[in-house]
Design an enzyme around this catalytic site. Structure first.
Site, PDB file in Angstrom:
ATOM      1  N   GLY A 292       0.856  -1.141   0.020  1.00  0.00           N
ATOM      2  CA  GLY A 292      -0.081  -0.293   0.112  1.00  0.00           C
ATOM      3  C   GLY A 292       1.032   1.190  -0.127  1.00  0.00           C
ATOM      4  O   GLY A 292       2.205   1.233  -0.107  1.00  0.00           O
ATOM      5  N   ASN A 293       0.176   2.294   0.179  1.00  0.00           N
ATOM      6  CA  ASN A 293       1.053   3.615   0.347  1.00  0.00           C
ATOM      7  C   ASN A 293       0.207   4.531   1.432  1.00  0.00           C
ATOM      8  O   ASN A 293      -0.917   4.251   1.948  1.00  0.00           O
ATOM      9  CB  ASN A 293       1.174   4.191  -0.984  1.00  0.00           C
ATOM     10  CG  ASN A 293      -0.223   4.859  -1.566  1.00  0.00           C
ATOM     11  OD1 ASN A 293      -0.941   5.504  -0.713  1.00  0.00           O
ATOM     12  ND2 ASN A 293      -0.589   4.285  -2.718  1.00  0.00           N
ATOM     13  N   GLY A 294       0.999   5.612   1.829  1.00  0.00           N
ATOM     14  CA  GLY A 294       0.511   6.555   2.993  1.00  0.00           C
ATOM     15  C   GLY A 294      -0.572   7.499   2.570  1.00  0.00           C
ATOM     16  O   GLY A 294      -0.948   8.327   3.401  1.00  0.00           O
TER      17      GLY A 294
END
Ligand code: CTP
Length: 398
Positions: free
Chosen positions: A209-211
């Site tokens: 995922g990412n932030g």
């Protein structure tokens, strides 16, 4: 539409004045700030105390509040304070005074001082309503730019049946809401906004995922809806509530699901804003059972996801396409490249080199790049204010 709006509710002397209590209550519930003005004769039908309690403000009926101390109520100030005035109920007598500009009471003086839109909801017996002088007064009031909320038909206080009954409080609120919406710059436009990250599953419990928090996309959806657009928000996994109930929200997890959801909606949209941080890679295979750790290193094979925005650019008809670019180096060159490669109308660049910018925090600092190397730089702002800049740019240029 009514949230934060300053509304003067002007009540005149009709039996229907009792409905003004419900009108005030609903306006307050919609987030409006309300001040009530009343004619002296309306006090026979509803008390100032009721309306002042519901509006959480003093009620004004006279030019002076205390003759002894010489304090006066400033009708001009009240007229100018209002974002909108609602005269409900408006009697035949008050319609006539408004049409001729007769200012013999405080309410009329406020009406004449107001520069904002004025909504008038007449209420009277059917023969009074049908009288040519009433018809003429209403026509005159319309020609002045006032907006009439026409009465309904039904049983009247006189016992007669017919036209003249004050529109119901919910109808009045709905009418004003729709009218305000129809005057918004994005009214009639369908906007699709994507937001948040995507999660690319490795096994039943792990993902890449990412932030991204989704805040930028969610505030764009919120502001677009406030500007009158019909908004569809396609969101990756985030913990944000849908900003308002008129926004249609579709939740997705992976880049592939986002691709499917966006392309299914694309044909009917006027504008698409891809604010989502879509994963460029996804695991080449998904392990049905939880992957167990082993000695040594682990390599995961990844395959490319489909570039949603590039696909939209290739299949563009009349849609306006807006992309986002989050860059760390050669910012402008990279963003300009994406703009051209993905066939976008403009791209919003945020650089991770700017403090306070990017997808994790509450603020952002962006530049808008459009075709022919044109660009505008904005200051560091809250994501809500950045959304307003982006949508204003869109309204002005497209
Ligand atoms: N985007 C998309 N589909 C993807 C990846 C990105 O639609 N699979 C969109 C993003 O929503 C954003 C824009 O493309 O509006 C730019 O995304 P970004 O990841 O910054 O650019 P990429 O083209 O993926 O290039 P790179 O990762 O090399 O910077």
């Amino acid at each position: 539409m009514l949230k934060g709006k300053k509304v003067v509710v002007a009540v005149t002397g009709s039996i229907a004045a009792y409905k003004s209590a419900l009108i005030v209550r609903q306006l307050i519930k919609s987030g409006a700030e309300v001040k009530v003005v009343m004619t002296a004769s309306s006090h026979d039908f509803i008390t100032p105390l009721t309306l002042s309690t519901l509006s959480k403000n003093p009620v004004y009926s006279e030019f002076t509040s205390s003759k002894e101390s010489g304090t006066w109520n400033n009708h001009v100030e009240l007229g100018l304070w209002a974002d909108l005035v609602l005269v409900a109920p408006a009697t035949a007598n008050s319609l006539s005074k408004m049409a001729s500009g007769e200012s013999d009471n405080f309410l009329m003086a406020v009406y004449l001082s107001a520069k904002c839109p004025v909504y008038i909801a007449p209420a009277m017996d059917l023969d009074m309503y049908k009288h040519p002088s009433t018809k003429e007064n209403i026509e005159k009031l319309v020609s002045f730019g006032n907006i009439i909320i026409y009465p309904g038909s039904g049983e009247l206080a006189s016992g007669l049946e017919g036209e003249g009954r004050l529109a119901e409080p919910e109808e009045i609120i709905e009418f004003i809401t729709q009218d305000l919406r129809a005057k918004q710059p994005l009214f009639g436009k369908k906007i699709l906004v994507t937001a948040g990250p995507t999660h690319e599953a490795l096994d039943p419990v792990r993902y890449l995922g990412n932030g991204s928090t989704g805040k930028m996309g969610f505030s764009l959806a919120k502001k677009a809806s406030e500007l009158g657009a019909e908004v569809t928000l396609i969101s990756g996994p985030v913990s944000l509530a849908t900003p308002n109930p008129s926004i249609e929200r579709i939740n997705v997890i992976s880049a592939h699901e986002m691709f499917e959801a966006v392309t299914a909606q694309y044909e009917h949209q006027h504008i698409v804003i891809m604010a989502a941080a879509v994963a460029d890679y996804t695991p080449a295979s998904f392990s049905q059972s939880k992957m167990k750790k082993k000695d040594g290193e682990l390599s995961i094979e990844l395959k490319r996801t489909q570039d949603i925005l590039a696909h939209l650019g290739q299949h563009k008809k009349n849609q306006i396409l807006v992309g986002f670019a989050l860059e760390t180096n050669n910012e402008r060159e990279n963003a300009q490249g994406k703009l051209e490669r993905k066939n976008l109308d403009f791209i919003v660049l945020n650089s991770l080199n700017d403090e306070g910018a990017g997808f994790a925090g509450e603020s952002n600092k962006v530049s808008i790049l459009s075709k022919n190397n044109k660009s505008i730089d904005f200051e560091l702002k809250s994501k809500e204010d950045v959304s307003v800049d982006i949508l204003n740019y869109l309204i002005q240029h497209y």
